[in-house]
Design a protein around this motif. Structure first.
Motif, PDB file in Angstrom:
ATOM      1  N   THR A 166      26.707  56.319  43.054  1.00  0.00           N
ATOM      2  CA  THR A 166      25.366  57.326  42.323  1.00  0.00           C
ATOM      3  C   THR A 166      24.962  58.200  42.060  1.00  0.00           C
ATOM      4  O   THR A 166      25.387  59.158  43.599  1.00  0.00           O
ATOM      5  N   GLY A 182      22.492  59.158  42.673  1.00  0.00           N
ATOM      6  CA  GLY A 182      21.095  59.343  44.619  1.00  0.00           C
ATOM      7  C   GLY A 182      22.319  59.437  45.665  1.00  0.00           C
ATOM      8  O   GLY A 182      21.726  60.268  46.386  1.00  0.00           O
ATOM      9  N   ARG A 183      22.744  58.362  45.662  1.00  0.00           N
ATOM     10  CA  ARG A 183      23.511  58.546  46.718  1.00  0.00           C
ATOM     11  C   ARG A 183      24.684  59.341  47.085  1.00  0.00           C
ATOM     12  O   ARG A 183      24.473  59.920  48.166  1.00  0.00           O
ATOM     13  N   ASN A 194      21.978  62.732  47.617  1.00  0.00           N
ATOM     14  CA  ASN A 194      20.575  62.637  48.280  1.00  0.00           C
ATOM     15  C   ASN A 194      20.890  61.942  50.173  1.00  0.00           C
ATOM     16  O   ASN A 194      20.821  62.489  51.188  1.00  0.00           O
ATOM     17  N   GLN A 240      16.991  53.646  50.340  1.00  0.00           N
ATOM     18  CA  GLN A 240      17.152  54.796  48.887  1.00  0.00           C
ATOM     19  C   GLN A 240      17.255  56.325  48.981  1.00  0.00           C
ATOM     20  O   GLN A 240      17.620  56.705  48.128  1.00  0.00           O
ATOM     21  N   THR A 241      16.406  57.006  50.186  1.00  0.00           N
ATOM     22  CA  THR A 241      16.110  58.149  49.665  1.00  0.00           C
ATOM     23  C   THR A 241      16.914  59.091  50.917  1.00  0.00           C
ATOM     24  O   THR A 241      17.258  60.012  51.050  1.00  0.00           O
TER      25      THR A 241
END
Lengths: 390, 400
Positions: A158, A160-161, A164, B362-363
């Motif tokens: 993804t 985000g992965r 971040n 998640q972050t």
């Protein structure tokens, strides 16, 4: 900065020492890696893999002497070669077909085969892998901290992965989507039937997030029962503590075989998300990322050319320039990514092409019998497409 | 040198600074402090370097981003569209909830256990002994998983065990009927507040009277009785005035998937609470026992000689004195219970540790999340400590 260099040097030194110790034990296998580690910059002009047309497909062993790779000094490839094993992060829970340990204690599965392919490319020996079983929550931290070299644990790519979490994803090896399993006698046929239901889901996964999104988008409520452990999640569903169990569809098919009474359950038609699963590496070592990427591509390309573990020796005699380049007989293409020139041959010989890997673990002769679907070559209407090897 | 050279001058002896122990001591300390600081700096810069390379520089910006993940149970309203910061608060409150209830129940059970261990009754004494020895020698995590697995053996929710239509046992927890505010609830609340005010006024007046007369006295029970009585009168008055009870009972009803109405204690929460209470009560029981034994035997004999019953002796003479010995180690047990609640993740209860882990996952912001996690546990523990220390000072003997 200097302190770091000193530390890295000390680490390298100890690794080299360890590797030498390790090599000494397995003397019979004419250790090819050793010179490469002690003097990595020597341009040992060896690339052309030895099984030249003259050397007929000898009975068994690999093409003599894997050509020493040209890994960047201090890069991960060099450290892995020095260490003598690849550390591969896999699923801690049995996920038959992807990663599970059989009665004899041998780890096997689709994800495991890609670990083996990387080991084969690096060491010409698919068994030089140390598996690190990881939970969904532990996996990214393990990769970020360098505890593992590569994560092949049905992990979804993804944005985000990728961004971040400081990771990089190699090409997707399995295109999946999130599904929902329910009891047949529950009368549930669509997600809309599940308003107010209790749903088991594993934490630290994209499915946990998609579940919330999907229900929110449909204006439905649900109660999550969230476990950090895949086994516990399945067991809770099996005991009826949840009305539904959600994860990637491949994971559902795999989990179905582990339920106490598989015939009582069904997987809903709906696909709730895109789940491209593939190997992930830590950001910051481009050469290693490239190497993993092209190892995956090599399995696609081998299937496209029709090269399998059975007929690879025939192909080594081929005159077709593309195939000669792909198999490392001509040119020295792989040098740039720090792999030996014949890495594709090694992968195909030891692990096979993509179709072989797929069929062995998920194909018609397995309990899962998953159709290839999106995971077919682009020539067959799927999404697997390798850039050219040239 | 000549043999007969004069000895050192007797007046002022000048020692070089490197042989002066006082100066050496200071130098060594400075060097040590610098070394520690350098080590810490190295660790910090190494961490920041690594994080920068991985594009993971710590920031707290994620706290205001929608979390996107669901949490099974929450004291305050929460849904996935709320922020990570909110999710973190939900985690803290869930931890406080289980720890708070756990501390109260563990104290009661521990007190009973400690007294039972000293009972004259052979059976009671030995049952308590067996309980203590089994529970304190089995790891807590194992016990939690045991209790959680036990909940799985209850029937599915569709076939719940029905206890009088008010209580339902199933493998997702316990659902029970629960009072809920009815139409005239507000009217009754006026009575309740009135009762509380009258109770407080009575209490304060009595205390002032006692102080004037310089005699001890008891005022709290009467005050409570007054407050409770007024509330009760109000309850019936409201009924007669308006024709309906101010509080009604919400009866759980089985819908398609789950019960609606009443309250449901989830099996995760129940397993965690039972596990923590049973485990911690054992240690509290042993502390209570040691506290009671620490009170001199003469106190008990004297109390009995005055004609107090065994119950009175325990309540009025032994326990108040034992409390002084009990409180300090009891504080540690309260802190242990709070910290042990972080094992909740094994039984799917969304406590602080669990939520923080998910946020971290998640972050990718491991450093800020772990710092926040540590700060939260530290704050909760320090607050508990502070309160217990205050209480400890209050009950200590006042020496004149």
């Amino acid at each position: 900065m200097r302190k770091q260099m000193i530390l890295v040097l000390a680490g390298l030194l100890s690794l080299v020492l360890a590797a030498c110790g390790g090599q000494a034990q397995q003397a019979p296998t004419t250790a090819p890696a050793q010179p490469a580690t002690t003097a990595p910059e020597q341009p040992t002009a060896a690339p052309p893999a030895s099984p030249a047309p003259t050397a007929a497909p000898a009975a068994t062993s690999a093409p003599a002497g894997g050509t020493p790779a040209q890994p960047a000094a201090g890069g991960l490839i060099e450290r892995i070669l020095a260490r003598g094993t690849l550390i591969c992060g896999v699923n801690n829970n049995p996920l038959p077909g992807f990663s599970s340990v059989d009665a004899a204690g041998v780890r096997a599965g689709f994800d495991v085969d890609f670990c083996r392919a990387i080991a084969a490319a690096l060491f010409d020996d698919p068994n030089k892998v140390e598996y690190r079983p990881l939970s969904a929550q532990e996996r990214f931290t393990a990769l970020q901290t360098g505890e593992i070299d590569v994560l092949i644990r049905n992990s979804t790519w993804t944005l985000g992965r990728d961004g971040n979490l400081g990771l990089d994803w190699a090409p997707t090896t399995f295109y999946d989507g999130q599904g929902m399993m329910v009891r047949k006698d529950s009368g549930i046929n669509t997600l809309e039937d599940m308003n107010g239901a209790t749903i088991c889901v594993q934490t630290g996964t994209t499915t946990e997030l998609n579940l919330a999104d999907q229900f929110r988008a449909r204006g439905l409520t649900f109660t999550p029962v969230v476990f950090p452990d895949g086994d516990a999640t399945r067991a809770a569903y099996d005991a009826g503590q949840c009305d539904g169990f959600t994860t990637d569809k491949s994971g559902l098919v795999s989990s179905l075989t582990l339920l106490s009474n598989p015939a009582d359950h069904k997987i809903l038609e709906v696909t709730m998300s895109k789940e491209p699963l593939g190997p992930a590496v830590k950001q910051g070592d481009p050469q290693w990322f490239d190497a993993v990427r092209w190892i995956v591509f090599a399995t696609f390309q081998a299937e496209e050319y029709g090269i399998t573990s059975k007929n690879v020796d025939e192909f080594l005699k081929s005159d077709v320039p593309e195939i000669r380049r792909f198999l490392g007989i001509e040119g020295d293409l792989a040098k740039g990514i720090g792999l030996p020139n014949d890495f594709a041959v090694r992968i195909i010989r030891h692990v096979g092409n993509y179709a072989e890997i797929y069929d062995r673990n998920l194909g018609p002769n397995t309990p899962f019998n998953l159709p290839r679907g999106l995971n077919a070559l682009y020539t067959n209407g799927g999404l697997l497409y390798s850039p050219p090897f040239r | 040198m000549a043999a007969g050279s004069p000895p050192l001058p007797s007046g002022k002896v000048t020692i070089p600074f490197y042989r002066d122990t006082r100066i050496i001591a200071i130098i060594v300390q400075i060097v040590f402090a610098i070394a520690v600081a350098a080590l810490l700096w190295y660790l910090y810069s190494n961490m920041m370097n690594g994080l920068r390379q991985a594009n993971l520089l710590p920031t707290f910006a994620f706290l205001s981003v929608p979390s996107g993940f669901p949490i099974a149970e929450s004291v305050i309203p929460y849904d996935p569209s709320m922020t990570y910061g909110r999710a973190f608060v939900v985690g803290i409150l869930n931890t406080v909830r289980v720890a708070g209830i756990g501390i109260i129940l563990a104290t009661i059970l521990g007190l009973i256990l400690g007294i039972a261990r000293l009972s004259d009754n052979w059976l009671l004494r030995n049952v308590a002994l067996v309980y203590v020895e089994i529970v304190r020698n089995v790891p807590l995590l194992l016990q939690l998983i045991f209790w959680f697995s036990l909940t799985r053996l209850f029937p599915r929710i569709q076939e719940s065990i029905d206890v009088g239509g008010l209580l339902f046992l199933h493998n997702r927890g316990v659902t029970l009927a629960w009072p809920q505010a009815a139409n005239d609830f507000d009217v009754w609340m006026v009575w309740v507040y009135g009762g509380i005010v009258v109770g407080i006024v009575y209490y304060v007046v009595r205390r002032i009277q006692f102080a004037r007369r310089d005699r001890p006295g008891v005022a709290l029970p009467q005050a409570l009785l007054i407050a409770f009585g007024i509330a009760l009168i109000g309850f019936f008055t409201t009924y007669f005035a308006y024709g309906s009870w101010p509080v009604s009972l919400s009866i759980p009803e089985l819908q398609r998937f789950n019960f609606v109405g009443g309250i449901t204690v989830t099996n995760s929460f129940a397993a965690l609470l039972v596990g923590l209470v049973i485990y911690t009560a054992v240690f509290i029981g042993e502390i209570v026992r040691s506290g009671i034994l620490a009170v001199s035997k003469g106190q008990r004999e004297a109390a009995r000689a005055l004609g107090l019953t065994p119950g009175q002796t325990m309540r009025l003479v032994i326990l108040p004195q034992a409390l002084r010995v009990i409180i300090p180690p009891l504080t540690s047990q309260y802190l242990n219970l709070t910290k042990n609640s972080s094992l909740a993740v094994a039984v799917a209860y969304p406590d602080l540790f669990y939520v923080a882990n998910t946020i971290n996952n998640q972050t990718g912001q491991a450093v800020p999340v772990i710092l926040m996690l540590m700060a939260s546990y530290l704050s909760v523990s320090l607050l508990t400590s502070l309160f217990m220390n205050w209480y400890n000072r209050r009950i200590q003997l006042v020496e004149r």
